[in-house]
Design a protein around this motif. Sequence first.
Motif, PDB file in Angstrom:
ATOM      1  N   GLY A 191       0.806  -1.221   0.000  1.00 54.56           N
ATOM      2  CA  GLY A 191       0.000   0.000   0.000  1.00 54.56           C
ATOM      3  C   GLY A 191       0.835   1.264   0.000  1.00 54.56           C
ATOM      4  N   PRO A 192       0.219   2.393   0.316  1.00 51.45           N
ATOM      5  CA  PRO A 192       0.930   3.671   0.323  1.00 51.45           C
ATOM      6  C   PRO A 192       2.121   3.681   1.275  1.00 51.45           C
ATOM      7  CG  PRO A 192      -1.437   4.017   0.469  1.00 51.45           C
ATOM      8  CD  PRO A 192      -1.215   2.552   0.611  1.00 51.45           C
ATOM      9  N   ASP A 193       2.054   2.863   2.324  1.00 48.88           N
ATOM     10  CA  ASP A 193       3.187   2.794   3.246  1.00 48.88           C
ATOM     11  C   ASP A 193       4.461   2.384   2.517  1.00 48.88           C
ATOM     12  OD1 ASP A 193       1.476   3.468   5.182  1.00 48.88           O
ATOM     13  OD2 ASP A 193       1.464   1.538   6.231  1.00 48.88           O
ATOM     14  N   LEU A 194       4.305   1.568   1.493  1.00 45.98           N
ATOM     15  CA  LEU A 194       5.477   1.085   0.761  1.00 45.98           C
ATOM     16  C   LEU A 194       6.211   2.250   0.099  1.00 45.98           C
ATOM     17  CD1 LEU A 194       7.208  -1.229  -0.310  1.00 45.98           C
ATOM     18  CD2 LEU A 194       5.553  -1.532  -2.159  1.00 45.98           C
ATOM     19  N   ASP A 195       5.465   3.173  -0.480  1.00 49.76           N
ATOM     20  CA  ASP A 195       6.102   4.342  -1.101  1.00 49.76           C
ATOM     21  C   ASP A 195       6.886   5.135  -0.057  1.00 49.76           C
ATOM     22  OD1 ASP A 195       4.853   3.744  -3.573  1.00 49.76           O
ATOM     23  OD2 ASP A 195       3.024   4.707  -2.872  1.00 49.76           O
ATOM     24  N   ASP A 196       6.277   5.296   1.110  1.00 51.50           N
ATOM     25  CA  ASP A 196       6.954   6.027   2.179  1.00 51.50           C
ATOM     26  C   ASP A 196       8.245   5.315   2.599  1.00 51.50           C
ATOM     27  OD1 ASP A 196       4.878   7.742   2.074  1.00 51.50           O
ATOM     28  OD2 ASP A 196       3.964   7.166   3.975  1.00 51.50           O
ATOM     29  N   LEU A 197       8.157   3.987   2.683  1.00 50.06           N
ATOM     30  CA  LEU A 197       9.338   3.225   3.112  1.00 50.06           C
ATOM     31  C   LEU A 197      10.465   3.331   2.082  1.00 50.06           C
ATOM     32  CD1 LEU A 197       7.662   0.002   4.562  1.00 50.06           C
ATOM     33  CD2 LEU A 197       9.104   1.602   5.822  1.00 50.06           C
ATOM     34  N   VAL A 198      10.090   3.257   0.815  1.00 48.93           N
ATOM     35  CA  VAL A 198      11.110   3.373  -0.242  1.00 48.93           C
ATOM     36  C   VAL A 198      11.762   4.755  -0.182  1.00 48.93           C
ATOM     37  CG1 VAL A 198      11.458   3.473  -2.739  1.00 48.93           C
ATOM     38  CG2 VAL A 198      10.050   1.662  -1.756  1.00 48.93           C
ATOM     39  N   GLN A 199      10.926   5.764  -0.076  1.00 51.85           N
ATOM     40  CA  GLN A 199      11.463   7.130  -0.001  1.00 51.85           C
ATOM     41  C   GLN A 199      12.378   7.281   1.211  1.00 51.85           C
ATOM     42  OE1 GLN A 199       8.484  10.207   0.109  1.00 51.85           O
ATOM     43  NE2 GLN A 199       9.925  11.712   0.865  1.00 51.85           N
ATOM     44  N   GLU A 200      11.935   6.763   2.331  1.00 50.77           N
ATOM     45  CA  GLU A 200      12.722   6.899   3.556  1.00 50.77           C
ATOM     46  C   GLU A 200      14.050   6.144   3.442  1.00 50.77           C
ATOM     47  OE1 GLU A 200      11.706   8.943   5.694  1.00 50.77           O
ATOM     48  OE2 GLU A 200      13.147   8.636   7.318  1.00 50.77           O
TER      49      GLU A 200
END
Lengths: 204, 225
Positions: free
Chosen positions: A65-74
């Motif tokens: 989900g959207p959390d994955l995008d955040d994790l990749v960015q982080e």
Amino acid sequence: MPATAIRLGDPVPIRIWRGGVAEEVDPAALLAAAAAGDRGAIGSLYDALHRDVYRFLAAAAATRGPDLDDLVQETFIVALRSARKFSGRSTVKTWLFGIAFNLGRTHARAEARRRRAMARAAQLPRVQPIRPDQGAQANQQLEQLAAAIDALPYAQRAAYVLNVIEGVPAAAAARARGLRLGTLGRRVHDARRRLAPIVGRSDP
Amino acid sequence: VSELERHIDALARQVEPFAPSAERAARTRVRLVDAVASDRGARRWPRRWQLAVGVALAGALAAGTVAVTRAGGGESARGAVAASDGADYAREGAPGREVVRVRRGVMRFVVSPLAAGESFRVVTGDGEVEVRGTEFYVAVIDDRLASVAVAHGTVVVRHAGASAPAVLGAGDHWAPPTPPLPPTPPPATATRAAPSPPAASVIPGTITVTPLSGGAGRQPADRRR
């Protein structure tokens, strides 16, 4: 800027395209330039390695989900902040996996807490988005195996994904994670033991 | 490695790996480059300037919080609320058991995780949204729940027209079984005019109210800065 990686991992240089001309860049140099604030280098580093990080985190953190995008960015942000710590003993990709591993663990813990709280708070039907393409074509055993991998404890899942699925050699994976080789091996072994019933075969 | 283990590994490698769509990857790329640029910009500030700005912001937020708390009757809340112009809403309930009664308007709620025994509910004439600690949007037209969208976390929607509650997670959207009546023009004077401090932020133990400018949804990237 379109860019492409030659293949997974270094020391094979990353091939980036500038104005239609292919240019091969040392991944460590690209990391250093990106850490120095070169926006083009940041983009090129991301272009070259984001698929690997997305794939690893999706499997290790069991999220799409959207959390994955955040994790990749982080993952990339932490990498750029701590680029000086990159010693070159592992590939840039494996080093990124190590950072992603830590971020994924934090995420997995928070997600586990959330799920426990949800289960306690309300035994209610969850609204699920409809995915008509899902299920009909997929192999049932592979689906079960994927679900079983998602259900593994984070330490086992991430070690298994890193070493077996991503194919990072055990020594390099252990070094990237700051683990002893035996610890990593035990986690991979425990993961396999939990997955064995899904395969439905007995060990000869 | 035994034959069984090799078989497990071989099957595991056949599980389709996740691959982001080009659009999704591009979106993250833009967010990353922007975040790194702003991060570096912030770091270049001398430490004493960062301190001075921090103190000034804290003072401004404290002043705004005090003013709003007085207007709302001094109750505490666990979240930040942003309301569209002309929104008609009121805070009810007690500390730890917050209730926001909404009759009209689009509201954004950012609720910090609740402790055991605490609750935060948004109530309309025909339903309610129970919060578990999250960021979500509620649209209410003529005292009827028209839409709920969840950005982060989880909410439970109970509606007079539905037989069972619906649990919404991040990215989920809820709409009533039958469309609500078309909106009526807002009155010249709202029940409570929204003041205009900066962006809404979560301050545990307080509630802040800010106007909701057009499409003011906070994107995930902003949480990372």
